[in-house]
Design a protein around this motif. Structure first.
Motif, PDB file in Angstrom:
ATOM      1  N   SER A   1      -5.526  10.103  -5.980  1.00 53.88           N
ATOM      2  CA  SER A   1      -6.636   8.920  -6.288  1.00 53.88           C
ATOM      3  C   SER A   1      -7.357   9.204  -6.987  1.00 53.88           C
ATOM      4  O   SER A   1      -8.239   9.388  -5.966  1.00 53.88           O
ATOM      5  CB  SER A   1      -5.699   7.619  -5.376  1.00 53.88           C
ATOM      6  OG  SER A   1      -6.417   6.479  -5.498  1.00 53.88           O
TER       7      SER A   1
ATOM      8  N   LYS B   1     -11.527   7.738  -8.613  1.00 54.41           N
ATOM      9  CA  LYS B   1     -11.857   6.441  -9.188  1.00 54.41           C
ATOM     10  C   LYS B   1     -12.739   6.821 -10.458  1.00 54.41           C
ATOM     11  O   LYS B   1     -12.994   8.265 -10.282  1.00 54.41           O
ATOM     12  CB  LYS B   1     -12.565   5.261  -8.609  1.00 54.41           C
ATOM     13  CG  LYS B   1     -12.579   4.050  -6.940  1.00 54.41           C
ATOM     14  CD  LYS B   1     -12.859   3.886  -6.574  1.00 54.41           C
ATOM     15  CE  LYS B   1     -12.424   3.255  -5.284  1.00 54.41           C
ATOM     16  NZ  LYS B   1     -14.454   2.586  -4.399  1.00 54.41           N
TER      17      LYS B   1
ATOM     18  N   ASN C   1      -5.361   3.044  -1.354  1.00 54.38           N
ATOM     19  CA  ASN C   1      -7.002   3.222  -2.057  1.00 54.38           C
ATOM     20  C   ASN C   1      -7.559   1.738  -3.182  1.00 54.38           C
ATOM     21  O   ASN C   1      -5.886   1.687  -3.844  1.00 54.38           O
ATOM     22  CB  ASN C   1      -7.254   4.564  -2.448  1.00 54.38           C
ATOM     23  CG  ASN C   1      -7.430   5.073  -1.877  1.00 54.38           C
ATOM     24  OD1 ASN C   1      -8.221   6.021  -0.376  1.00 54.38           O
ATOM     25  ND2 ASN C   1      -6.034   6.291  -1.310  1.00 54.38           N
ATOM     26  N   GLU C   2      -7.816   1.904  -3.588  1.00 50.53           N
ATOM     27  CA  GLU C   2      -8.114   1.036  -4.747  1.00 50.53           C
ATOM     28  C   GLU C   2      -8.330   1.503  -6.754  1.00 50.53           C
ATOM     29  O   GLU C   2      -9.139   2.488  -6.540  1.00 50.53           O
ATOM     30  CB  GLU C   2      -9.408   0.537  -5.235  1.00 50.53           C
ATOM     31  CG  GLU C   2     -10.246  -0.926  -4.041  1.00 50.53           C
ATOM     32  CD  GLU C   2      -8.929  -1.461  -4.366  1.00 50.53           C
ATOM     33  OE1 GLU C   2      -8.652  -2.416  -5.637  1.00 50.53           O
ATOM     34  OE2 GLU C   2      -8.067  -2.578  -3.016  1.00 50.53           O
ATOM     35  N   SER C   3      -7.047   2.832  -6.524  1.00 47.41           N
ATOM     36  CA  SER C   3      -6.638   3.609  -7.696  1.00 47.41           C
ATOM     37  C   SER C   3      -7.414   2.824  -8.629  1.00 47.41           C
ATOM     38  O   SER C   3      -6.496   2.110  -9.251  1.00 47.41           O
ATOM     39  CB  SER C   3      -5.865   4.074  -7.300  1.00 47.41           C
ATOM     40  OG  SER C   3      -5.579   4.480  -6.281  1.00 47.41           O
TER      41      SER C   3
ATOM     42  N   ASN D   1       0.660  -1.423  -0.372  1.00 46.38           N
ATOM     43  CA  ASN D   1       0.071   0.225   0.150  1.00 46.38           C
ATOM     44  C   ASN D   1       0.833   1.047   0.288  1.00 46.38           C
ATOM     45  O   ASN D   1       0.722   1.776   0.612  1.00 46.38           O
ATOM     46  CB  ASN D   1      -0.688   0.174   1.107  1.00 46.38           C
ATOM     47  CG  ASN D   1      -1.875  -0.827   0.768  1.00 46.38           C
ATOM     48  OD1 ASN D   1      -2.678  -1.861  -0.023  1.00 46.38           O
ATOM     49  ND2 ASN D   1      -2.041  -1.707   2.444  1.00 46.38           N
TER      50      ASN D   1
ATOM     51  N   MET E   1      -4.461  12.255  -1.771  1.00 43.35           N
ATOM     52  CA  MET E   1      -3.235  11.390  -1.351  1.00 43.35           C
ATOM     53  C   MET E   1      -1.901  11.956  -0.010  1.00 43.35           C
ATOM     54  O   MET E   1      -1.566  11.140   0.748  1.00 43.35           O
ATOM     55  CB  MET E   1      -2.607  10.142  -1.889  1.00 43.35           C
ATOM     56  CG  MET E   1      -3.031   9.188  -2.811  1.00 43.35           C
ATOM     57  SD  MET E   1      -2.646   8.554  -4.166  1.00 43.35           S
ATOM     58  CE  MET E   1      -1.307   7.920  -3.399  1.00 43.35           C
TER      59      MET E   1
ATOM     60  N   THR F   1      -9.262  10.914  -4.607  1.00 41.63           N
ATOM     61  CA  THR F   1      -9.138  10.627  -2.606  1.00 41.63           C
ATOM     62  C   THR F   1      -7.960  11.570  -3.070  1.00 41.63           C
ATOM     63  O   THR F   1      -6.545  10.682  -3.249  1.00 41.63           O
ATOM     64  CB  THR F   1      -8.842   9.547  -2.494  1.00 41.63           C
ATOM     65  OG1 THR F   1     -10.245   8.562  -2.107  1.00 41.63           O
ATOM     66  CG2 THR F   1      -8.323   9.074  -0.603  1.00 41.63           C
TER      67      THR F   1
ATOM     68  N   ASN G   1      -1.380   4.210   0.363  1.00 45.56           N
ATOM     69  CA  ASN G   1      -2.079   4.186  -0.962  1.00 45.56           C
ATOM     70  C   ASN G   1      -2.695   3.645  -0.512  1.00 45.56           C
ATOM     71  O   ASN G   1      -2.445   1.870  -1.588  1.00 45.56           O
ATOM     72  CB  ASN G   1      -1.442   4.742  -2.068  1.00 45.56           C
ATOM     73  CG  ASN G   1      -3.023   5.029  -3.556  1.00 45.56           C
ATOM     74  OD1 ASN G   1      -3.502   5.386  -2.756  1.00 45.56           O
ATOM     75  ND2 ASN G   1      -2.578   4.004  -4.211  1.00 45.56           N
TER      76      ASN G   1
END
Length: 269
Positions: free
Chosen positions: A205, A207, A236-238, A183, A216, A214, A234
């Motif tokens: 980041s 979506k 996140n589900e980038s 991550n 970072m 989002t 990170n």
């Protein structure tokens, strides 16, 4: 003028010793011409000084014998004895003791002054050593960071995401190295121009459907970062990364007309 008080004042000893100012010496010379007893006093002081100097000189029996013979010849074999000017000698010894004390105090002052100078020089050296040590530590940190970045770049499990320049800065470019397992995301921002004063780059980041940014973090202290590599957490589900220029302190949402770079992740493995 009270001649005895003048004699006892100690000014004649200072005059003989040469410790008076030119003006004071001239005044004493005038008194010598006016008062024979003062002149005699000066002569006795000079003789006492000579006696003290002789006492301090190395013993030489041959010179002493020659001096005695000369005295006998000049007085027909009879040597005239004179009382020793003990009072004068005592005053002169006292004067010399005071002078020696003053010299000692001056020496102490010079020594203390030199010690203070040495302490100041030591502080300067310590400060220079501290600065040098800081530079060494910075160099070691930069080297360790470079090793970490190199290991990340060579790791086949790390996803490289190139971010291309956008309309506001078409020549800009950034590379993001995303270590999904840990991550961590490493931002190589060498291709970004220096931010204007009071502004800072912010990394997002993204979506894409729906578009959800989002933050970072900020590329803070950008100018002083020599290799322009920044690391961020990170989790996140980038699906993409973007970098915008924001006011100092950052923004809650990206300023889209200040979007400098943008890149979509093509490998979601």
């Amino acid at each position: 003028m009270n001649i005895q008080e003048y004699i006892n004042s100690g000014i004649l000893e200072l005059y003989v010793y040469g410790a008076l100012s030119p003006q004071e010496s001239e005044e004493v010379s005038k008194v010598l011409k006016q008062y024979p007893e003062v002149e005699n006093e000066v002569s006795e002081i000079e003789e006492a000084l000579k006696s003290l100097a002789s006492a301090a000189a190395p013993y030489n029996p041959e010179e002493m014998l020659a001096a005695i013979k000369a005295k006998l010849n000049s007085h027909g074999g009879i040597v005239q004895m004179h009382p020793t000017p003990t009072n004068k000698r005592a005053r002169i010894i006292s004067f010399i003791s005071v002078a020696a004390s003053l010299i000692f105090l001056v020496g102490i002052f010079v020594l203390l002054n030199r010690t203070n100078n040495l302490r100041q020089e030591l502080r300067v050296v310590e400060a220079k050593n501290a600065i040098m040590q800081t530079k060494v530590d910075d160099s070691e940190n930069s080297l360790n960071q470079a090793k970490t970045i190199l290991a990340v770049i060579r790791d086949p499990n790390v996803t490289k995401v190139p971010l291309a320049g956008q309309q506001v800065a078409p020549d800009a470019y950034v590379n993001v190295f995303w270590d999904k397992e840990n991550n961590k995301a490493y931002i190589d921002a060498l291709g970004l121009p220096e931010p204007p004063q009071g502004m800072v780059y912010q990394v997002w980041s993204l979506k894409l459907d729906p578009l959800t940014p989002t933050s970072m973090g900020l590329l803070e202290d950008f100018s002083n970062n020599e290799n322009k590599v920044f690391s961020f957490d990170n989790p996140n589900e980038s699906q993409a990364f973007g970098i915008t220029l924001e006011p100092a302190g950052g923004s809650e949402t990206p300023t889209m007309d200040q979007l400098y770079t943008l890149g979509v992740i093509t490998n979601n493995a």
